[in-house]
Motif scaffolding. Structure first.
Motif, mmCIF file in Angstrom:
data_model
loop_
_atom_site.group_PDB
_atom_site.id
_atom_site.type_symbol
_atom_site.label_atom_id
_atom_site.label_comp_id
_atom_site.label_asym_id
_atom_site.label_seq_id
_atom_site.Cartn_x
_atom_site.Cartn_y
_atom_site.Cartn_z
ATOM 1 N N GLY A 120 0.859 -1.187 0.000
ATOM 2 C CA GLY A 120 0.000 0.000 0.000
ATOM 3 C C GLY A 120 0.890 1.230 0.000
ATOM 4 O O GLY A 120 2.045 1.165 0.475
ATOM 5 N N SER A 135 2.508 -1.357 -4.494
ATOM 6 C CA SER A 135 1.185 -0.755 -4.651
ATOM 7 C C SER A 135 0.812 -0.854 -6.126
ATOM 8 O O SER A 135 1.663 -0.626 -6.991
ATOM 9 N N TYR A 168 2.397 -6.965 -5.007
ATOM 10 C CA TYR A 168 2.959 -7.250 -3.674
ATOM 11 C C TYR A 168 3.647 -8.610 -3.625
ATOM 12 O O TYR A 168 4.515 -8.859 -2.792
ATOM 13 N N TRP A 182 -13.048 3.389 -1.189
ATOM 14 C CA TRP A 182 -13.307 1.991 -0.822
ATOM 15 C C TRP A 182 -13.915 1.855 0.573
ATOM 16 O O TRP A 182 -14.657 0.909 0.834
#
Ligand code: NAD
Length: 369
Positions: free
Chosen positions: A10, A36, A58, A163
């Protein structure tokens, strides 16, 4: 101790916080990679924080043999899969709150880490917030006599990324997003006792056009010794983040306001750069906080987790902690759906996401033993 090498998954809000927090404790750890998916984001993040390696997938980061600990700062619905993949790659895991979406995921994450012999560390920074730690130390010393009521509130004007508002990705609303902190806090403060029952009232007051989720939540938790935890959450509070506690016993009480209580009451007609998380203006009267990450306990949390990786400390927040919180979240959503108190253990099988227990109370009925 040698520095623990961390990879962050992230690259936005919480990733920035973790990278800055690790930099604040340079003896124990360093961030060596970030992953990310949006092209360019990991690279920009790496440049901003001076991180040598960046990836869009990732799983590439997980193949990096140098990385010992993976910090997951991706949306809630991805926590379980990334944790399991990281464990299988032999990496210790720090998972952001909430641990995951379902209790089955919580079990699978804990199992995967146990099988792989890696730590699953649950990132509840309130266990490390200096002001809250002081309140707990005083309570444990007996300063308030027998503590019978602990309140924790976390409120702001609503999340920064889309989200969070999509319950398919987040699992729920303000209770899931912010209440997970308060549930963990009350449980930790009262000595990690068993939870007996949960009662919650949820509503969507102002954001019904944007989300199916709750934007106002009040949760009452009854613990084994009869003490009560009250958790208040809101996505309808303008003016910046509000994070505070109240603790009551038969011999005393204490109050702590994590942000406004550690801020400089400030008036500016022209405004300035930044006051506090989620504050929409710096003009007029504001409460700019200093050392925001430190006040929350993020650097202290990451230092503790790095020491756990080196075997120098024992985790005070782990996968089991996250699972306790998850079960209370389930019970709270179910309680709001049923309109009554829900007793624990509460483990309805096959629920897709906690908020379904509020929207479809018939699902809740199959959880109580
Ligand atoms: N402890 C706290 O106080 C705190 C504060 C904020 C957020 N969080 C938690 O951290 C997590 C992230 O929240 P945020 O505010 O940073 O969200 P955000 O929207 O700001 O960032 C999410 C990041 O995840 C990345 N991402 C999306 N799909 C991915 C994938 N498949 N693989 C890798 N990365 C992917 C996005 O590109 C983005 O960089 C959430 O679980 C949230 O609840 C915790």
């Amino acid at each position: 101790m040698t520095k623990v090498k961390i990879g962050i998954v992230g690259s936005r809000f919480q990733a920035d916080c973790i990278a800055a927090s690790v930099k604040a404790m340079p003896d124990e750890a360093e961030v060596v990679a970030v992953a990310s998916p949006t092209p360019g984001n990991a690279e920009a993040f790496a440049r901003r924080h001076g991180i040598p390696r960046f990836h869009t997938d990732y799983r590439e980061l997980l193949r990096d043999p140098a990385i010992e600990l993976v910090s997951i700062t991706a949306p809630n619905r991805l926590h379980a899969q990334i944790t399991i993949d990281a464990a299988r790659a032999g990496k210790h895991v720090v998972c952001e709150k909430p641990l995951c979406i379902t209790l089955e995921e919580a079990d699978a994450m804990i199992d995967a880490c146990r099988t792989a012999g890696v730590l699953l560390l649950y990132a509840e920074e309130l266990f490390f917030a200096p002001k809250y730690v002081k309140a707990k130390q005083m309570a444990d010393e007996g300063a308030f006599g027998r503590v019978h009521l602990v309140k924790q509130g976390e409120k702001h004007s609503g999340p920064h990324s889309d989200w969070f508002w999509d319950v398919e990705q987040s699992g729920g609303g303000a209770l899931m997003d912010l209440g997970c902190h308060g549930i963990a806090f009350c449980w930790w403060f009262l000595g990690k006792q068993k939870v007996k029952s949960v009662y919650a009232h949820l509503s969507t007051q102002t954001h019904g056009a944007r989300t199916q989720g709750d934007d106002e939540a009040i949760t009452i938790i009854e613990f084994e010794d009869g003490a009560i935890g009250v958790v208040e959450n809101s996505w309808n509070r303008p003016g910046g983040m509000d994070d505070s506690i109240e603790v009551f016993g038969d011999k005393g009480q204490t109050y702590a306001d994590l942000l406004m209580g550690n801020a400089l009451p400030t008036y500016s007609e022209v405004g300035f750069g930044y006051a506090v998380e989620k504050a929409s203006t710096t003009k007029g009267w504001t409460y700019p906080v200093y050392e925001e990450h430190w006040n929350y306990g993020f650097p202290q949390e990451m230092r503790h987790f790095a020491r756990c990786v080196r075997g120098e400390e024992t985790p005070i927040s782990d996968g089991e902690t996250g699972r306790v919180v998850q079960e209370v979240l389930y019970a709270a959503y179910a309680s709001a759906g049923l309109g009554r108190k829900v007793t624990l253990p509460f483990r309805p099988q096959g629920i897709a996401k906690p908020i379904d227990l509020w929207k479809r109370p018939e699902l809740a009925q199959r959880g109580e033993s």
